[in-house]
Design a protein around this motif. Structure first.
Motif, PDB file in Angstrom:
ATOM      1  N   ARG A  61       0.830  -1.206   0.000  1.00 47.41           N
ATOM      2  CA  ARG A  61       0.000   0.000   0.000  1.00 47.41           C
ATOM      3  C   ARG A  61       0.868   1.262   0.000  1.00 47.41           C
ATOM      4  NH1 ARG A  61      -5.623  -0.866   3.231  1.00 47.41           N
ATOM      5  NH2 ARG A  61      -6.039  -3.002   2.583  1.00 47.41           N
ATOM      6  N   MET A  62       1.982   1.190   0.697  1.00 42.43           N
ATOM      7  CA  MET A  62       2.877   2.337   0.713  1.00 42.43           C
ATOM      8  C   MET A  62       3.500   2.553  -0.661  1.00 42.43           C
ATOM      9  SD  MET A  62       6.212   2.803   3.096  1.00 42.43           S
ATOM     10  CE  MET A  62       6.959   1.355   2.364  1.00 42.43           C
ATOM     11  N   LEU A  63       3.873   1.451  -1.328  1.00 48.25           N
ATOM     12  CA  LEU A  63       4.497   1.579  -2.640  1.00 48.25           C
ATOM     13  C   LEU A  63       3.494   1.911  -3.738  1.00 48.25           C
ATOM     14  CD1 LEU A  63       7.115  -1.320  -2.567  1.00 48.25           C
ATOM     15  CD2 LEU A  63       7.507   1.130  -2.375  1.00 48.25           C
ATOM     16  N   SER A  64       2.187   1.902  -3.406  1.00 44.07           N
ATOM     17  CA  SER A  64       1.218   2.382  -4.384  1.00 44.07           C
ATOM     18  C   SER A  64       1.303   3.896  -4.526  1.00 44.07           C
ATOM     19  CB  SER A  64      -0.200   1.977  -3.971  1.00 44.07           C
ATOM     20  OG  SER A  64      -0.610   2.663  -2.797  1.00 44.07           O
ATOM     21  N   VAL A  65       1.921   4.558  -3.541  1.00 49.14           N
ATOM     22  CA  VAL A  65       2.101   6.013  -3.573  1.00 49.14           C
ATOM     23  C   VAL A  65       3.571   6.376  -3.733  1.00 49.14           C
ATOM     24  CG1 VAL A  65       1.673   8.178  -2.351  1.00 49.14           C
ATOM     25  CG2 VAL A  65       0.083   6.266  -2.083  1.00 49.14           C
ATOM     26  N   VAL A  66       4.437   5.666  -3.025  1.00 48.40           N
ATOM     27  CA  VAL A  66       5.874   5.942  -3.053  1.00 48.40           C
ATOM     28  C   VAL A  66       6.509   5.129  -4.178  1.00 48.40           C
ATOM     29  CG1 VAL A  66       8.014   5.802  -1.750  1.00 48.40           C
ATOM     30  CG2 VAL A  66       5.890   6.402  -0.590  1.00 48.40           C
ATOM     31  N   SER A  67       7.372   5.762  -4.935  1.00 44.45           N
ATOM     32  CA  SER A  67       8.048   5.064  -6.034  1.00 44.45           C
ATOM     33  C   SER A  67       9.202   4.225  -5.497  1.00 44.45           C
ATOM     34  CB  SER A  67       8.565   6.078  -7.056  1.00 44.45           C
ATOM     35  OG  SER A  67       9.402   7.021  -6.426  1.00 44.45           O
TER      36      SER A  67
END
Length: 417
Positions: A61-67
């Motif tokens: 979920r974090m990497l859905s926003v953070v590259s």
């Protein structure tokens, strides 16, 4: 092929007392030890699998926003040559997507409500190449066009400001204009054209997206402040970042996703390590119950030991018999625990809802926790060490009682028989 008698006797002593009442208590203690090892191993596998599941869910979920990787100038200014840097980054075979961005902090105000926000200027045409949130919220991000000064807010940020699609918010940028009356902050009214939901509260409550050219005008930049990259394998991000340091022309700062949330990942690893140590003690307690089991078995079998010694059995053979007995209990308990733990860990998405339905309770309420379903991710890197440690503990627990058995004096043991 002749079957070693030590193995045969050891296996027979493992089942000691099942057919008679005389040694039933010894058999009961042996069964309790076996069950304790199995439950300890199963608990370790289940807990670590659930922790892995939580870590994977939050990370995704974090990497859905953070590259996966970010490239930007060390002083936070615009990149010297965005197109050249993107071309050099894409030349790395591990990179599958690249998109420019502008990152800044500002205040969003509506009426008397004011919230700090992380402003991200994006290129809607390429943002889907680097983040999943752009793919899942494509209609909202498609409203971001150059010169429109539209903004897309995280759902929690929009809720805290009390705005809906079509409402107007005021963006207050840092570094205002100097006038004879003093420093006047730069204000810009923007229309909320949509919201996004990444599933990660930290970003949903603080992030605002707009077109990167609008962000450049607001923050008086000559170009994007950075480039975001997506990789084929997210776990290769640190290695790819080191490679890019040597291949990019300009002196740029490169940061991968593990560095952006280093504290959180370090805390998770420490917690997982401590849980492993604590639950291993349960296995250790169960394994060392074998000591009492073998001591009672040795005491009960003193006459048998003496007869074997008079028939020519060596002390090492006597020791081997009882070590086989303890090892059998450890092996059966360990593999039984592995089977039980994997069965529960793989089917936890079915077991937990059934328990919740039975008890009429919810273990992960949606309004409190980030996720509402119990995740599980069994990994061989956890399961193999658990099995090895359990077997080693069981083996170590058999050494002293087996050594005592090898020291039995035949004459003393047979004196009162």
């Amino acid at each position: 092929m002749q079957f070693p008698y030590e193995l045969a006797l050891g296996w027979r002593y493992t089942r000691a007392g099942r057919a008679t009442r005389r040694n039933g208590f010894i058999s009961f203690i042996s069964g309790v030890s076996m069950l304790g090892i199995a439950l300890g191993v199963a608990a370790l596998i289940i807990v670590l699998s659930v922790m892995n599941g939580f870590q994977k869910e939050v990370r995704d979920r974090m990497l859905s926003v953070v590259s996966h990787i970010e490239i930007f100038a060390p002083d936070g200014s615009a990149l010297p040559d965005v197109n050249r840097t993107m071309a050099e980054a894409k030349s790395n075979p591990a990179v599958v997507g690249a998109a420019p961005f502008v990152a800044a902090q500002a205040l969003l105000a509506r009426g008397e409500d004011m919230k700090g926000a992380l402003v991200r200027g994006i290129d809607p045409a390429h943002e889907g190449e680097v983040t999943d949130v752009a793919t899942h919220n494509a209609p909202a991000l498609a409203t971001l066009t150059s010169g429109s000064f539209h903004v897309v807010l995280g759902v929690e940020l929009a809720r805290s400001l009390g705005v809906r699609v079509g409402d107007v918010v005021t963006l207050i940028a840092p570094g205002g204009q100097v006038t004879p009356a003093g420093v006047v902050p730069r204000l810009k009214q923007m229309t909320v054209s949509g919201t996004f939901d990444s599933g990660h509260y930290e970003y949903d409550s603080s992030m605002a997206m707009l077109h990167y050219e609008d962000a450049q005008r607001l923050f008086r930049l000559e170009g994007p402040t950075g480039i975001r990259l997506k990789l084929q394998d997210l776990h290769a991000a640190p290695a790819v970042a080191r490679e890019l340091v040597n291949t990019l022309s300009d002196h740029l700062f490169i940061r991968d996703w593990t560095q952006q949330n280093k504290t959180w990942f370090a805390a998770v690893q420490v917690e997982k390590r401590m849980m492993f140590i604590i639950l291993t003690l349960i296995v250790a307690v169960a394994a060392f119950n074998l000591v009492s089991t073998l001591v009672m078995t040795v005491t009960d079998k003193r006459a048998d030991i003496a007869i074997l010694r008079t028939l020519g059995a060596s002390p090492s053979s006597i020791m081997g018999i009882f070590m086989v007995q303890g090892a059998m209990v450890g092996v059966i308990g360990t593999f039984g625990g592995l089977a039980l733990g994997l069965l529960v860990a793989v089917n936890i998405d079915v077991i937990v809802p059934a328990i919740e339905h039975l008890l009429g309770a919810s273990f992960l309420p949606k309004d409190i926790y980030l996720i509402s379903k119990m995740p599980s991710d069994p990994q061989s890197s956890d399961i193999v060490p658990i099995g090895i440690i359990s077997l080693i503990l069981a083996f170590v627990a058999t050494i002293y009682p087996s050594w005592r058995a090898s020291r039995v004096n035949p004459a003393e043991a047979l004196r009162y028989e």
